[in-house]
Design a protein around this motif. Structure first.
Motif, PDB file in Angstrom:
ATOM      1  N   ALA A  55       9.942   4.612  -0.020  1.00 23.03           N
ATOM      2  CA  ALA A  55       8.934   3.617   0.334  1.00 23.03           C
ATOM      3  C   ALA A  55       9.554   2.243   0.541  1.00 23.03           C
ATOM      4  O   ALA A  55       9.155   1.503   1.457  1.00 23.03           O
ATOM      5  CB  ALA A  55       7.869   3.554  -0.760  1.00 23.03           C
ATOM      6  N   GLU A  56      10.526   1.896  -0.259  1.00 19.75           N
ATOM      7  CA  GLU A  56      11.188   0.601  -0.102  1.00 19.75           C
ATOM      8  C   GLU A  56      11.890   0.520   1.246  1.00 19.75           C
ATOM      9  O   GLU A  56      11.836  -0.516   1.925  1.00 19.75           O
ATOM     10  CB  GLU A  56      12.190   0.389  -1.232  1.00 19.75           C
ATOM     11  CG  GLU A  56      12.970  -0.922  -1.148  1.00 19.75           C
ATOM     12  CD  GLU A  56      12.075  -2.150  -1.190  1.00 19.75           C
ATOM     13  OE1 GLU A  56      12.461  -3.175  -0.594  1.00 19.75           O
ATOM     14  OE2 GLU A  56      10.990  -2.075  -1.796  1.00 19.75           O
ATOM     15  N   VAL A  58      11.003   2.040   3.958  1.00 16.50           N
ATOM     16  CA  VAL A  58       9.963   1.895   4.982  1.00 16.50           C
ATOM     17  C   VAL A  58       9.437   0.468   5.009  1.00 16.50           C
ATOM     18  O   VAL A  58       9.239  -0.112   6.088  1.00 16.50           O
ATOM     19  CB  VAL A  58       8.829   2.918   4.738  1.00 16.50           C
ATOM     20  CG1 VAL A  58       7.607   2.590   5.586  1.00 16.50           C
ATOM     21  CG2 VAL A  58       9.314   4.329   5.057  1.00 16.50           C
ATOM     22  N   ARG A  59       9.208  -0.114   3.867  1.00 22.36           N
ATOM     23  CA  ARG A  59       8.723  -1.501   3.845  1.00 22.36           C
ATOM     24  C   ARG A  59       9.708  -2.446   4.515  1.00 22.36           C
ATOM     25  O   ARG A  59       9.331  -3.420   5.166  1.00 22.36           O
ATOM     26  CB  ARG A  59       8.466  -1.958   2.410  1.00 22.36           C
ATOM     27  CG  ARG A  59       7.213  -1.345   1.778  1.00 22.36           C
ATOM     28  CD  ARG A  59       6.798  -2.103   0.531  1.00 22.36           C
ATOM     29  NE  ARG A  59       7.866  -2.132  -0.464  1.00 22.36           N
ATOM     30  CZ  ARG A  59       8.030  -1.221  -1.420  1.00 22.36           C
ATOM     31  NH1 ARG A  59       7.189  -0.208  -1.513  1.00 22.36           N
ATOM     32  NH2 ARG A  59       9.019  -1.318  -2.281  1.00 22.36           N
ATOM     33  N   GLU A  60      11.003  -2.131   4.383  1.00 21.75           N
ATOM     34  CA  GLU A  60      12.035  -2.982   4.988  1.00 21.75           C
ATOM     35  C   GLU A  60      12.013  -2.925   6.508  1.00 21.75           C
ATOM     36  O   GLU A  60      12.609  -3.785   7.171  1.00 21.75           O
ATOM     37  CB  GLU A  60      13.413  -2.577   4.464  1.00 21.75           C
ATOM     38  CG  GLU A  60      13.631  -2.942   2.993  1.00 21.75           C
ATOM     39  CD  GLU A  60      14.909  -2.359   2.427  1.00 21.75           C
ATOM     40  OE1 GLU A  60      15.576  -1.561   3.139  1.00 21.75           O
ATOM     41  OE2 GLU A  60      15.240  -2.676   1.268  1.00 21.75           O
ATOM     42  N   GLY A  62       9.505  -3.539   8.361  1.00 16.45           N
ATOM     43  CA  GLY A  62       8.720  -4.671   8.814  1.00 16.45           C
ATOM     44  C   GLY A  62       7.682  -4.330   9.863  1.00 16.45           C
ATOM     45  O   GLY A  62       7.442  -5.108  10.791  1.00 16.45           O
ATOM     46  N   GLU A  64       3.680  -2.176  10.379  1.00 16.88           N
ATOM     47  CA  GLU A  64       2.572  -1.438   9.781  1.00 16.88           C
ATOM     48  C   GLU A  64       2.757   0.059  10.025  1.00 16.88           C
ATOM     49  O   GLU A  64       3.121   0.485  11.128  1.00 16.88           O
ATOM     50  CB  GLU A  64       1.237  -1.886  10.385  1.00 16.88           C
ATOM     51  CG  GLU A  64       0.039  -1.122   9.833  1.00 16.88           C
ATOM     52  CD  GLU A  64      -1.244  -1.359  10.600  1.00 16.88           C
ATOM     53  OE1 GLU A  64      -2.252  -0.695  10.265  1.00 16.88           O
ATOM     54  OE2 GLU A  64      -1.246  -2.183  11.541  1.00 16.88           O
ATOM     55  N   CYS A 101       3.390   7.074  -0.163  1.00 17.07           N
ATOM     56  CA  CYS A 101       2.470   6.355   0.719  1.00 17.07           C
ATOM     57  C   CYS A 101       1.828   5.168   0.015  1.00 17.07           C
ATOM     58  O   CYS A 101       1.672   4.094   0.611  1.00 17.07           O
ATOM     59  CB  CYS A 101       1.402   7.303   1.241  1.00 17.07           C
ATOM     60  SG  CYS A 101       2.016   8.468   2.489  1.00 17.07           S
ATOM     61  N   ALA A 104       4.433   2.485  -0.109  1.00 13.60           N
ATOM     62  CA  ALA A 104       4.756   1.973   1.228  1.00 13.60           C
ATOM     63  C   ALA A 104       3.548   1.373   1.931  1.00 13.60           C
ATOM     64  O   ALA A 104       3.670   0.942   3.082  1.00 13.60           O
ATOM     65  CB  ALA A 104       5.340   3.098   2.078  1.00 13.60           C
ATOM     66  N   GLU A 105       2.395   1.363   1.270  1.00 14.11           N
ATOM     67  CA  GLU A 105       1.147   0.824   1.830  1.00 14.11           C
ATOM     68  C   GLU A 105       0.737   1.555   3.104  1.00 14.11           C
ATOM     69  O   GLU A 105       0.309   0.953   4.093  1.00 14.11           O
ATOM     70  CB  GLU A 105       1.268  -0.686   2.070  1.00 14.11           C
ATOM     71  CG  GLU A 105       1.569  -1.466   0.795  1.00 14.11           C
ATOM     72  CD  GLU A 105       1.666  -2.960   1.012  1.00 14.11           C
ATOM     73  OE1 GLU A 105       1.719  -3.397   2.178  1.00 14.11           O
ATOM     74  OE2 GLU A 105       1.691  -3.693   0.009  1.00 14.11           O
TER      75      GLU A 105
END
Length: 272
Positions: A55-56, A58-60, A62, A64, A101, A104-105
């Protein structure tokens, strides 16, 4: 939240994941559905083993991510939800995916409903799939993530009524709705519209009877009517453009980027 566009990462099969993100942004779409497939794939084994670390990453990126496509096995039939012998393994995996999920929002997950396994007809496949899905919905709901299924060609859910029957057996279940799978099988668009109120995510591409994918100007889906139906049903999720180049249902022959842009422009014209 109003309806908005997304792009499926598996549409860009030759790209890396950062390249797929960049293309989505360059097209002004700014959202990307993710899965385990082709060049932009997430590593399935790594995600299941360490969902928070995945998840981290995926957040990186940038961008949606409105929806995540989880395939339990390696094919449509492998570990499918109508096979009762796979429930414990599938529940373990979905718990990790839901954790991923949430971190990772990513608000929605889609899985496939299952197929008619050896000895099964549609009724028995539906019964077994419903039992599996009731357990999976409880797991994802606890994580605050919406579980959806995508009814598809070769599943047991090849009619709108069968989909409604399954939804009636699984409270809390929603759809990743792709009209193309039903149009391909010969259903009229107005017969598919009954599913719109159950959609949490939508895939868009052109199709016609006998063809799962068609060029935007050659298929039979009336996108303007479809978008109005979704709006009137209260749909406020992402509309994922899903032109692909795959060895499945003869979807190998379209210019994915050109058709994606043509469909993007048609949807934007209606939304504005």
């Amino acid at each position: 939240m109003a309806m908005r566009l997304s792009l499926t990462s598996w549409s860009l099969r030759a790209c890396t994941l950062p390249e797929a993100v960049a293309i989505s942004k360059a097209l002004g779409i700014d959202a990307l559905d993710l899965g385990y497939f082709y060049g932009p794939a997430l590593d399935k084994a790594a995600l299941l083993a360490a969902p928070l670390q995945a998840a981290e990453r995926v957040r990186e990126l940038g961008i949606e991510v409105p929806n995540f496509y989880h395939l339990f096995g390696s094919t449509l039939a492998d570990r499918n939800l109508a096979d009762p012998g796979q429930r414990s393994r599938n529940e373990k995996d979905i718990a990790a995916v839901a954790q991923f999920c949430r971190a990772a929002e990513i608000p929605t997950i889609f899985v496939l409903p299952g197929v008619c396994n050896p000895g099964q007809g549609r009724g028995e496949a539906l019964r077994q799939s419903a039992e599996s899905l009731r357990r999976l919905v409880a797991i994802t709901a606890e994580a605050g993530v919406q579980l959806t299924i995508e009814p598809h060609v070769h599943s047991f859910t090849e009619s709108p009524q069968l989909v409604l029957d399954l939804l009636g057996e699984v409270p809390g279940l929603k759809l990743t709705l792709d009209y193309a799978h039903f149009v391909c099988l010969g259903w009229r668009q107005d017969e598919i519209d009954v599913l719109a109120s159950h959609a949490a995510h939508v895939h868009l591409r052109q199709a016609r009877p006998g063809a799962l994918q068609a060029k935007v100007h050659e298929g039979t889906i009336n996108f303007e009517a479809q978008l109005a139906t979704l709006r009137d049903a209260g749909f406020e999720g992402a509309l994922a453009l899903e032109y692909v180049n795959q060895d499945y249902m003869a979807t190998l022959y379209d210019d994915v980027l050109a058709e994606t842009i043509a469909l993007r422009d048609r949807v934007r014209a209606w939304l504005t």
